[in-house]
Scaffold this active site. Structure first.
Site, PDB file in Angstrom:
ATOM      1  N   LYS A 125      62.022  29.075  80.042  1.00  0.00           N
ATOM      2  CA  LYS A 125      61.534  28.655  81.459  1.00  0.00           C
ATOM      3  C   LYS A 125      61.030  27.284  81.277  1.00  0.00           C
ATOM      4  O   LYS A 125      61.356  26.277  81.850  1.00  0.00           O
ATOM      5  CB  LYS A 125      60.839  29.596  82.077  1.00  0.00           C
ATOM      6  CG  LYS A 125      60.120  28.885  83.364  1.00  0.00           C
ATOM      7  CD  LYS A 125      59.100  30.024  84.029  1.00  0.00           C
ATOM      8  CE  LYS A 125      57.854  30.161  83.503  1.00  0.00           C
ATOM      9  NZ  LYS A 125      56.736  29.176  83.851  1.00  0.00           N
ATOM     10  N   ASN A 126      59.793  27.447  80.366  1.00  0.00           N
ATOM     11  CA  ASN A 126      59.087  26.203  80.259  1.00  0.00           C
ATOM     12  C   ASN A 126      59.783  25.034  79.383  1.00  0.00           C
ATOM     13  O   ASN A 126      59.164  23.710  79.314  1.00  0.00           O
ATOM     14  CB  ASN A 126      57.809  26.522  79.630  1.00  0.00           C
ATOM     15  CG  ASN A 126      57.068  27.318  80.506  1.00  0.00           C
ATOM     16  OD1 ASN A 126      57.247  27.326  81.462  1.00  0.00           O
ATOM     17  ND2 ASN A 126      55.926  27.900  80.130  1.00  0.00           N
ATOM     18  N   ARG A 156      44.059  23.533  88.329  1.00  0.00           N
ATOM     19  CA  ARG A 156      45.287  22.635  87.654  1.00  0.00           C
ATOM     20  C   ARG A 156      45.136  21.376  88.144  1.00  0.00           C
ATOM     21  O   ARG A 156      46.183  20.890  88.722  1.00  0.00           O
ATOM     22  CB  ARG A 156      46.511  23.530  87.963  1.00  0.00           C
ATOM     23  CG  ARG A 156      46.494  25.046  87.848  1.00  0.00           C
ATOM     24  CD  ARG A 156      46.766  25.497  86.356  1.00  0.00           C
ATOM     25  NE  ARG A 156      47.921  25.103  85.799  1.00  0.00           N
ATOM     26  CZ  ARG A 156      48.934  25.920  85.863  1.00  0.00           C
ATOM     27  NH1 ARG A 156      49.050  26.915  86.358  1.00  0.00           N
ATOM     28  NH2 ARG A 156      50.179  25.343  85.233  1.00  0.00           N
ATOM     29  N   ASP A 187      49.520  32.108  77.318  1.00  0.00           N
ATOM     30  CA  ASP A 187      50.530  32.906  78.132  1.00  0.00           C
ATOM     31  C   ASP A 187      50.725  34.171  77.682  1.00  0.00           C
ATOM     32  O   ASP A 187      51.673  34.897  78.036  1.00  0.00           O
ATOM     33  CB  ASP A 187      51.837  31.879  78.169  1.00  0.00           C
ATOM     34  CG  ASP A 187      51.937  30.771  78.829  1.00  0.00           C
ATOM     35  OD1 ASP A 187      52.638  29.839  78.740  1.00  0.00           O
ATOM     36  OD2 ASP A 187      50.652  30.562  79.785  1.00  0.00           O
ATOM     37  N   ARG A 243      59.488  34.961  88.544  1.00  0.00           N
ATOM     38  CA  ARG A 243      59.379  33.412  88.445  1.00  0.00           C
ATOM     39  C   ARG A 243      59.612  33.121  86.587  1.00  0.00           C
ATOM     40  O   ARG A 243      59.905  32.035  86.227  1.00  0.00           O
ATOM     41  CB  ARG A 243      57.971  32.829  88.566  1.00  0.00           C
ATOM     42  CG  ARG A 243      57.719  32.753  90.165  1.00  0.00           C
ATOM     43  CD  ARG A 243      56.491  32.203  90.577  1.00  0.00           C
ATOM     44  NE  ARG A 243      56.479  30.869  89.699  1.00  0.00           N
ATOM     45  CZ  ARG A 243      55.320  29.968  89.789  1.00  0.00           C
ATOM     46  NH1 ARG A 243      54.512  30.446  90.529  1.00  0.00           N
ATOM     47  NH2 ARG A 243      55.249  28.832  89.391  1.00  0.00           N
ATOM     48  N   CYS A 294      46.041  27.297  91.430  1.00  0.00           N
ATOM     49  CA  CYS A 294      46.872  28.613  91.567  1.00  0.00           C
ATOM     50  C   CYS A 294      45.878  29.537  91.001  1.00  0.00           C
ATOM     51  O   CYS A 294      44.677  29.088  90.958  1.00  0.00           O
ATOM     52  CB  CYS A 294      47.898  28.502  90.746  1.00  0.00           C
ATOM     53  SG  CYS A 294      47.596  28.160  88.897  1.00  0.00           S
TER      54      CYS A 294
HETATM   55  C1  EPZ Z   1      52.218  24.448  80.878  1.00  0.00           C
HETATM   56  O1  EPZ Z   1      51.419  24.370  82.105  1.00  0.00           O
HETATM   57  C2  EPZ Z   1      53.022  25.679  80.915  1.00  0.00           C
HETATM   58  N1  EPZ Z   1      53.797  25.712  82.232  1.00  0.00           N
HETATM   59  C3  EPZ Z   1      52.163  26.910  81.224  1.00  0.00           C
HETATM   60  O2  EPZ Z   1      52.790  28.121  81.245  1.00  0.00           O
HETATM   61  C4  EPZ Z   1      51.166  26.964  79.793  1.00  0.00           C
HETATM   62  O3  EPZ Z   1      50.301  28.135  80.291  1.00  0.00           O
HETATM   63  C5  EPZ Z   1      50.471  25.741  79.819  1.00  0.00           C
HETATM   64  O4  EPZ Z   1      51.332  24.620  79.545  1.00  0.00           O
HETATM   65  C6  EPZ Z   1      49.500  25.711  78.491  1.00  0.00           C
HETATM   66  O5  EPZ Z   1      50.411  26.136  77.352  1.00  0.00           O
HETATM   67  C7  EPZ Z   1      54.851  24.922  82.079  1.00  0.00           C
HETATM   68  O6  EPZ Z   1      55.284  24.467  81.117  1.00  0.00           O
HETATM   69  C8  EPZ Z   1      55.827  24.871  83.212  1.00  0.00           C
HETATM   70  P1  EPZ Z   1      48.643  21.981  80.623  1.00  0.00           P
HETATM   71  P2  EPZ Z   1      50.589  22.867  82.050  1.00  0.00           P
HETATM   72  O7  EPZ Z   1      48.889  20.763  81.139  1.00  0.00           O
HETATM   73  O8  EPZ Z   1      51.678  21.784  81.691  1.00  0.00           O
HETATM   74  C9  EPZ Z   1      44.212  21.328  82.012  1.00  0.00           C
HETATM   75  C10 EPZ Z   1      53.557  30.029  82.481  1.00  0.00           C
HETATM   76  O9  EPZ Z   1      53.003  31.096  82.442  1.00  0.00           O
HETATM   77  N2  EPZ Z   1      44.613  19.770  82.893  1.00  0.00           N
HETATM   78  O10 EPZ Z   1      48.715  22.051  79.132  1.00  0.00           O
HETATM   79  O11 EPZ Z   1      50.255  22.742  83.410  1.00  0.00           O
HETATM   80  C11 EPZ Z   1      44.531  22.488  83.016  1.00  0.00           C
HETATM   81  O12 EPZ Z   1      43.783  22.501  84.260  1.00  0.00           O
HETATM   82  C12 EPZ Z   1      52.558  28.699  82.577  1.00  0.00           C
HETATM   83  O13 EPZ Z   1      54.689  29.898  82.048  1.00  0.00           O
HETATM   84  C13 EPZ Z   1      43.614  18.966  83.219  1.00  0.00           C
HETATM   85  O14 EPZ Z   1      42.613  19.164  83.191  1.00  0.00           O
HETATM   86  O15 EPZ Z   1      49.412  23.200  81.272  1.00  0.00           O
HETATM   87  C14 EPZ Z   1      44.624  23.385  81.964  1.00  0.00           C
HETATM   88  O16 EPZ Z   1      43.218  23.915  81.994  1.00  0.00           O
HETATM   89  C15 EPZ Z   1      51.370  29.025  83.155  1.00  0.00           C
HETATM   90  N3  EPZ Z   1      44.402  17.784  83.780  1.00  0.00           N
HETATM   91  C16 EPZ Z   1      44.801  22.696  80.686  1.00  0.00           C
HETATM   92  O17 EPZ Z   1      44.614  21.402  80.734  1.00  0.00           O
HETATM   93  C17 EPZ Z   1      45.521  17.615  83.899  1.00  0.00           C
HETATM   94  O18 EPZ Z   1      45.993  16.498  84.182  1.00  0.00           O
HETATM   95  C18 EPZ Z   1      46.302  23.152  80.154  1.00  0.00           C
HETATM   96  O19 EPZ Z   1      47.108  22.412  80.905  1.00  0.00           O
HETATM   97  C19 EPZ Z   1      46.484  18.649  83.148  1.00  0.00           C
HETATM   98  C20 EPZ Z   1      46.070  19.656  82.580  1.00  0.00           C
END
Ligand code: EPZ
Length: 419
Positions: free
Chosen positions: A22-23, A121, A305, A397, A116
């Site tokens: 998915k990701n 996020r 995850d 999802r 969420c």
């Molecule tokens: C991706 O989310 C995945 N989703 C998530 O999977 C996964 O948990 C995550 O990466 C971490 O591996 C998809 O790929 C669609 P991040 P993403 O930006 O890109 C903070 C699932 O279950 N952050 O690496 O949103 C954020 O709040 C989902 O499939 C900021 O502070 O993750 C978090 O604490 C859930 N500012 C951390 O970084 C930003 O601008 C990791 O977020 C962006 C992120």
């Protein structure tokens, strides 16, 4: 709303075919906006988030059709530059619309995605990167409005955190920027490499996708592509833990063992038999497992995850274990639901302390987010009585044909449709 009813206590045995990631599929679908030529994406899982993305692409002006596990996009007319709240609120990954539309239209207005259950996020890392690439950004009426009057220009972007989504958004915009972009402290997840491979197939010039330092030389235009999405490493890890928690013996087909090594190694350390082949992994319960502490980290560390699923397993192993969640600020929503099964868990800020119990008692439980839902299903598979899992739309999802795959492995599981 649909529910899942599980009568646990069955050992899962047999083969399961892991679906496409998915990701990985999500950013690749958004990448189709970067070209007006047709593209074909194979091994796309049939999931709610994929359907949302197909709906989104069609709304923006990219004719997109999904048949089975193949998505085809067609030459597009004019793109809209506005991503409305009713689409963005359904899926956080909608934020990936920003990169391609900025690159193609020099502007994009996206409704703020909202948080969420696992955290606020924020998208500050994404926006800082777009500013460095020459975009002006302001927030008005719940929308982030972004405009690059003179087009995007390459830059050095040093990420304060290796955000997966931000790395993807930068790749999806810098490929058409003027000049060179270097991303420092980039995410290294396999999904980043899969996206970079697709963009290079389209004619982009990207180097270093899995190294943490990515260099992109902007080009004038990109062509259509055909690509098969990599397997879903998180789905794979979930089935590995399903075998462990039910003392079963499962062969996972269509996987890339390297992508889920952090989980395989932890299972081996716990005493679980794990045999990796080129595209399959056999996992077999051979003796009582010992609990093992985990700390979630960015790739190649233990994936956040898989944290909830690991916790469900630890709850049933004799002894104590500790789980530290370092990626999201609120990713223990499954604790309260696991406690309804009789789990012995205490939480102190970002650390959960678990003491194994003999067995779970079945209980009606409620899913709060995708991976927490997976943990509750795993707990239900281990509980020797009936479990009712509600709000399973979260599961739809991220897990393709979940009940069908589990039933084929011997689980007593069924979906009950209720209005
Ligand atoms: C991706 O989310 C995945 N989703 C998530 O999977 C996964 O948990 C995550 O990466 C971490 O591996 C998809 O790929 C669609 P991040 P993403 O930006 O890109 C903070 C699932 O279950 N952050 O690496 O949103 C954020 O709040 C989902 O499939 C900021 O502070 O993750 C978090 O604490 C859930 N500012 C951390 O970084 C930003 O601008 C990791 O977020 C962006 C992120």
């Amino acid at each position: 709303m649909d529910k899942i009813i599980i009568r646990g206590g069955k050992k899962l045995k047999g083969e399961v075919i892991i679906s496409g990631s998915k990701n990985s599929a999500l950013p690749i679908l958004f990448a189709t906006l970067l070209t007006d030529e047709p593209s074909v994406i194979k091994n796309v899982p049939s999931l709610a988030d994929i359907n949302t993305t197909v709906e989104f692409l069609n709304f923006i002006g990219k004719k997109t059709v999904k048949k089975g596990n193949t998505v085809r996009t067609y030459p597009s007319e004019k793109y809209r530059h506005i991503a409305p709240y009713d689409l963005v609120r359904k899926m956080r990954a909608s934020i990936l619309i920003m990169g391609p539309l900025l690159a193609r239209l020099n502007r994009v207005d996206v409704s703020l995605p909202g948080g969420c259950t696992i955290g606020a996020r924020p998208i500050d890392i994404h926006l800082d990167a777009f500013k460095k690439l020459g975009a002006g950004i302001f927030v008005e009426g719940g929308y982030v409005k972004t405009l690059a009057e003179n087009g995007l220009k390459g830059a050095v972007i040093d990420l304060k955190f290796p955000s997966v989504g931000a790395t993807e958004n930068i790749l999806l915009s810098a490929v058409l920027a003027k000049g060179k972009t270097t991303i420092i402290n980039a995410a290294k997840e396999p999904e980043i490499e899969d996206l970079a491979n697709v963009l290079n197939k389209m004619g982009a010039k990207i180097n270093g996708a899995s190294t943490g330092k990515i260099v992109i030389d902007g080009v004038d235009g990109l062509r259509g592509f055909t690509h098969e999405v990599i397997p879903d490493r998180i789905e794979a890890a979930t089935y590995m833990i399903a075998a462990a928690i039910t003392k079963g013996d499962i062969v996972l087909k269509s996987v890339i063992p390297k992508h889920i090594e952090a989980v395989s190694n932890k299972l081996k350390k716990s005493g679980f038999f794990v045999k990796e082949n080129k595209t399959s992994i056999r996992v077999k319960w051979v003796k009582s497992l010992k609990p093992h502490n985990i700390k979630t980290e960015v790739y190649p560390g233990f994936p956040t995850d898989v944290q909830a699923q690991w916790m469900a397993l630890m709850c049933l192993l004799k002894g104590h274990s500790k789980i530290e969640e370092t990626i999201f600020e609120n990713r223990f929503m499954h604790v309260a639901e696991l406690q309804r099964f009789g789990a012995n868990i205490t939480v102190d800020c970002k650390v959960a302390n678990i003491t194994g119990v003999e067995k779970f008692s079945g209980a009606p439980v409620m899913v709060s987010d995708l991976r927490a839902g997976a943990a509750l299903v795993l707990a239900g598979l281990a509980a020797e009585v009936k479990t009712i899992v509600s709000r399973i739309y979260h599961l739809d999802r991220g897990y393709e044909m979940l009940e069908k795959k589990l039933k084929k492995l011997g689980a007593d599981i069924k979906r009950v449709h209720s209005s």
